[in-house]
Design a protein around this motif. Structure first.
Motif, PDB file in Angstrom:
ATOM      1  N   ILE A  10       1.213  -6.644  -8.768  1.00  0.00           N
ATOM      2  CA  ILE A  10       1.401  -5.502  -9.678  1.00  0.00           C
ATOM      3  C   ILE A  10       0.560  -4.328  -9.187  1.00  0.00           C
ATOM      4  O   ILE A  10       0.989  -3.184  -9.220  1.00  0.00           O
ATOM      5  N   ALA A  11      -0.674  -4.617  -8.756  1.00  0.00           N
ATOM      6  CA  ALA A  11      -1.554  -3.593  -8.175  1.00  0.00           C
ATOM      7  C   ALA A  11      -2.384  -4.275  -7.101  1.00  0.00           C
ATOM      8  O   ALA A  11      -2.791  -5.429  -7.275  1.00  0.00           O
ATOM      9  N   ALA A  12      -2.603  -3.572  -5.993  1.00  0.00           N
ATOM     10  CA  ALA A  12      -3.288  -4.198  -4.858  1.00  0.00           C
ATOM     11  C   ALA A  12      -4.764  -3.819  -4.778  1.00  0.00           C
ATOM     12  O   ALA A  12      -5.492  -4.344  -3.933  1.00  0.00           O
ATOM     13  N   GLY A  13      -5.236  -2.922  -5.673  1.00  0.00           N
ATOM     14  CA  GLY A  13      -6.633  -2.505  -5.575  1.00  0.00           C
ATOM     15  C   GLY A  13      -6.855  -1.684  -4.322  1.00  0.00           C
ATOM     16  O   GLY A  13      -5.909  -1.307  -3.627  1.00  0.00           O
ATOM     17  N   PRO A  14      -8.137  -1.392  -3.998  1.00  0.00           N
ATOM     18  CA  PRO A  14      -8.417  -0.545  -2.827  1.00  0.00           C
ATOM     19  C   PRO A  14      -7.913  -1.155  -1.514  1.00  0.00           C
ATOM     20  O   PRO A  14      -7.474  -0.440  -0.622  1.00  0.00           O
ATOM     21  N   MET A  15      -7.976  -2.470  -1.379  1.00  0.00           N
ATOM     22  CA  MET A  15      -7.591  -3.091  -0.102  1.00  0.00           C
ATOM     23  C   MET A  15      -7.408  -4.591  -0.324  1.00  0.00           C
ATOM     24  O   MET A  15      -8.352  -5.298  -0.638  1.00  0.00           O
ATOM     25  N   THR A  16      -6.180  -5.048  -0.187  1.00  0.00           N
ATOM     26  CA  THR A  16      -5.907  -6.478  -0.294  1.00  0.00           C
ATOM     27  C   THR A  16      -5.102  -6.901   0.920  1.00  0.00           C
ATOM     28  O   THR A  16      -4.149  -6.224   1.317  1.00  0.00           O
ATOM     29  N   THR A  17      -5.522  -7.984   1.542  1.00  0.00           N
ATOM     30  CA  THR A  17      -4.782  -8.523   2.694  1.00  0.00           C
ATOM     31  C   THR A  17      -4.571 -10.017   2.488  1.00  0.00           C
ATOM     32  O   THR A  17      -5.292 -10.659   1.724  1.00  0.00           O
ATOM     33  N   ALA A 139      -5.740  -4.741  15.242  1.00  0.00           N
ATOM     34  CA  ALA A 139      -4.666  -5.002  16.200  1.00  0.00           C
ATOM     35  C   ALA A 139      -3.287  -4.693  15.612  1.00  0.00           C
ATOM     36  O   ALA A 139      -2.310  -4.610  16.349  1.00  0.00           O
ATOM     37  N   GLY A 140      -3.217  -4.524  14.287  1.00  0.00           N
ATOM     38  CA  GLY A 140      -1.920  -4.298  13.668  1.00  0.00           C
ATOM     39  C   GLY A 140      -1.017  -5.516  13.753  1.00  0.00           C
ATOM     40  O   GLY A 140       0.181  -5.404  13.973  1.00  0.00           O
ATOM     41  N   LEU A 141      -1.602  -6.687  13.570  1.00  0.00           N
ATOM     42  CA  LEU A 141      -0.851  -7.948  13.653  1.00  0.00           C
ATOM     43  C   LEU A 141      -0.888  -8.664  12.306  1.00  0.00           C
ATOM     44  O   LEU A 141      -1.852  -8.529  11.566  1.00  0.00           O
ATOM     45  N   GLY A 142       0.158  -9.459  12.054  1.00  0.00           N
ATOM     46  CA  GLY A 142       0.144 -10.294  10.861  1.00  0.00           C
ATOM     47  C   GLY A 142       0.928  -9.669   9.723  1.00  0.00           C
ATOM     48  O   GLY A 142       1.583  -8.648   9.897  1.00  0.00           O
ATOM     49  N   PRO A 143       0.857 -10.298   8.526  1.00  0.00           N
ATOM     50  CA  PRO A 143       1.673  -9.844   7.404  1.00  0.00           C
ATOM     51  C   PRO A 143       1.371  -8.393   7.025  1.00  0.00           C
ATOM     52  O   PRO A 143       0.242  -7.933   7.187  1.00  0.00           O
ATOM     53  N   ASP A 144       2.397  -7.707   6.484  1.00  0.00           N
ATOM     54  CA  ASP A 144       2.182  -6.366   5.943  1.00  0.00           C
ATOM     55  C   ASP A 144       1.210  -6.446   4.769  1.00  0.00           C
ATOM     56  O   ASP A 144       1.133  -7.467   4.089  1.00  0.00           O
ATOM     57  N   LEU A 145       0.478  -5.358   4.522  1.00  0.00           N
ATOM     58  CA  LEU A 145      -0.435  -5.345   3.382  1.00  0.00           C
ATOM     59  C   LEU A 145       0.383  -5.417   2.095  1.00  0.00           C
ATOM     60  O   LEU A 145       1.361  -4.693   1.935  1.00  0.00           O
ATOM     61  N   PRO A 146      -0.012  -6.296   1.149  1.00  0.00           N
ATOM     62  CA  PRO A 146       0.698  -6.354  -0.133  1.00  0.00           C
ATOM     63  C   PRO A 146       0.586  -5.016  -0.865  1.00  0.00           C
ATOM     64  O   PRO A 146      -0.483  -4.398  -0.874  1.00  0.00           O
ATOM     65  N   VAL A 147       1.697  -4.592  -1.466  1.00  0.00           N
ATOM     66  CA  VAL A 147       1.722  -3.375  -2.278  1.00  0.00           C
ATOM     67  C   VAL A 147       2.385  -3.748  -3.608  1.00  0.00           C
ATOM     68  O   VAL A 147       2.978  -4.829  -3.713  1.00  0.00           O
TER      69      VAL A 147
END
Lengths: 291, 203
Positions: A10-17, A139-147
């Protein structure tokens, strides 16, 4: 797998990976390890839920995460302690929580520490990249950041069951922390005075810090000569010293190689506390052996 | 060979030159010491990352005992051919630095035998060493903020191909459409340590 559970962001906060134990064996392709920055809190979250050790979780920075359960799920929040609620009712961190279908879990701001971990029984089941579900922000690798709107599938539950309801965890770092280092590998690039300064001075974590590294402000470390170091492999925990003399403490997404000398390395057991040091935290470094 | 510790997490092995890096990497691939999770070769060093609790003295001793083939430039990774459009922004500068004509630079770059020595900088960026010292040129005085993916470039004793758009300070010779980094391929990197590379002029 149709009908399986999921977490809807629903909300990802400042930074969630999404993070797991990291990406191994690809360093020769220029791919770093990444993985949960505070490996202890990450492992504890999975242990609480009887997940296998490499299961993927959500790592938040300064909380702010809100998720809705799609299907009943079992979760646990560890790491930097946050105010937690499930459908408006207070809930405990470091504990096993059952969320019925549709329940909303809301994470507040931590009052100490930096990174909290939301694990779900069965693990976050996004597609692995090079054998890992970790996002490497450098590196820009792995899953997209959750939004908001991201639906994170949950894997099948493991065979084992949780054996405790909650754990008593050591509190994450406070305003002042001490980290144990070993000098080297490039301590000979620095003056004796610089080594004394490193081990007697105090450094402050600056806001220019992220999963790549904690950028520190404090007394500059003087080089003994001004040669150029050919790029060489870097480890997490390395205190790399750019020309300005203020060290950078490398964390999970550090570059695979670097061209500035490393004066000392934080011991692996202290890395989780380094990863919980928020901007403003004052750090002292101690070494078991003096030069 | 000099062995330096990185606390309890790594062992940094310093060797004389790049040829020794390449040879030691090959030897480590054959006989990895117990506890080593990753090997990061670089220009003059190899970093061995170890599992927590590993006896790093024992790792250091195991490295010192490895039979390293002298003068072995590695290889064993197969050969790839990379077609290049030699229209890079720095071709004229490279010609001036090398004393060759721009066509002479192209001739030298396509004639040289290249081997990927190590990767770094970005996933899939291979540092290739060749057999034509005329192509050794310094980096640009100022780095570009954006070098397009596929750019073929020179710096120091190396040539390289940018796997994705990124900042960079190397001298740009041209560009290739070859897929240097592709996560749908196993392994994703075309340019892995030990791979031999020939550049050809794209028609």
């Amino acid at each position: 797998m149709s009908g399986a559970s999921a977490l809807e962001v629903i909300a990802a906060g400042p930074m969630t990976t999404v993070q797991d134990a990291g990406r191994f064996g690809h360093a020769d392709l220029g791919v770093g390890r990444s993985g949960a920055a505070d490996a202890d809190s990450y492992a504890r979250a999975n242990r609480l839920l009887a997940n296998p050790p490499g299961a993927a979780v959500l790592e938040t920075t300064m909380g702010g995460l809100r998720v809705r359960a799609r299907g009943p799920v079992t979760v646990a929040v560890t790491g930097a302690p946050v105010a937690l609620s499930v459908d408006g009712r207070g809930a405990a961190t470091e504990a096993v929580l059952h969320l019925p279908d549709g329940a909303e879990l809301v994470m507040g701001l931590p009052d100490r520490g930096l990174r909290s971990y939301l694990a779900v029984r069965g693990g976050v089941d996004v597609r692995p990249v090079l054998g890992s579900r970790s996002t490497d922000v450098l590196a820009g690798l792995g899953p997209d950041l959750p939004v908001p709107g991201t639906v994170l599938p949950v894997g099948p539950p493991p065979r084992d069951f949780p054996i405790v309801d909650h754990v008593c965890a050591a509190p994450v770092s406070g305003d002042r922390i001490t980290l144990r280092v070993d000098l080297g590998p490039r301590q000979d690039w620095f003056t004796d005075r610089a080594l004394d300064t490193l081990l007697s001075g105090e450094y402050e974590v600056t806001p220019r810090s992220d999963r790549v590294g904690a950028r520190l402000s404090g007394p500059a470390l003087e080089r003994s000569y001004a040669g150029e170091l050919p790029s060489e492999g870097m480890v997490a925990g390395a205190l790399q010293v750019p020309p300005g003399g203020e060290p950078v403490l490398f964390l999970a997404d550090h570059p695979v190689t670097g061209g500035y000398p490393v004066v000392a390395v934080v011991r692996s057991a202290d890395l989780p506390r380094a990863a919980q040091a928020r901007p403003g935290t004052r750090i002292r470094f101690t070494a078991r052996t003096r030069p | 060979m000099r062995v330096l510790k990185c606390a309890d997490t790594g062992v940094l092995v310093e060797v004389a030159d790049l040829a020794e890096v390449v040879a030691l990497r090959a030897a480590l691939a054959e006989r990895p010491p117990p506890g080593v999770t990753d090997v990061v070769p670089a220009a003059r060093t190899l970093l061995l990352r170890v599992e927590p609790g590993t006896d790093t003295d024992r790792v250091a001793a195991a490295v010192a005992d490895l039979p390293v083939g002298a003068g072995d430039r590695g290889g064993g990774g197969g050969t790839v051919t990379i077609p290049v459009h030699y229209d890079g922004a720095d071709l004229a500068d490279v010609a001036e630095l090398t004393g060759l004509t721009p066509r002479g630079v192209v001739a030298a770059h396509t004639a040289a035998h290249w081997t990927v020595a190590f990767c770094g900088f970005a996933p899939g960026f291979g540092y290739m060493v060749g057999d034509d010292p005329r192509l050794h040129v310094p980096r640009r005085g100022e780095a570009r903020t954006r070098v397009p993916a596929g750019s073929v470039a020179l710096a120091g004793e190396f040539t390289g191909v940018y796997p994705r758009n990124s900042p960079g300070g190397w001298q740009l010779l041209g560009r290739t459409e070859a897929r240097i980094w592709d996560l749908d391929r196993d392994p994703p990197g075309l340019l892995r340590p030990g791979v031999r590379v020939r550049f050809t002029e794209a028609s």
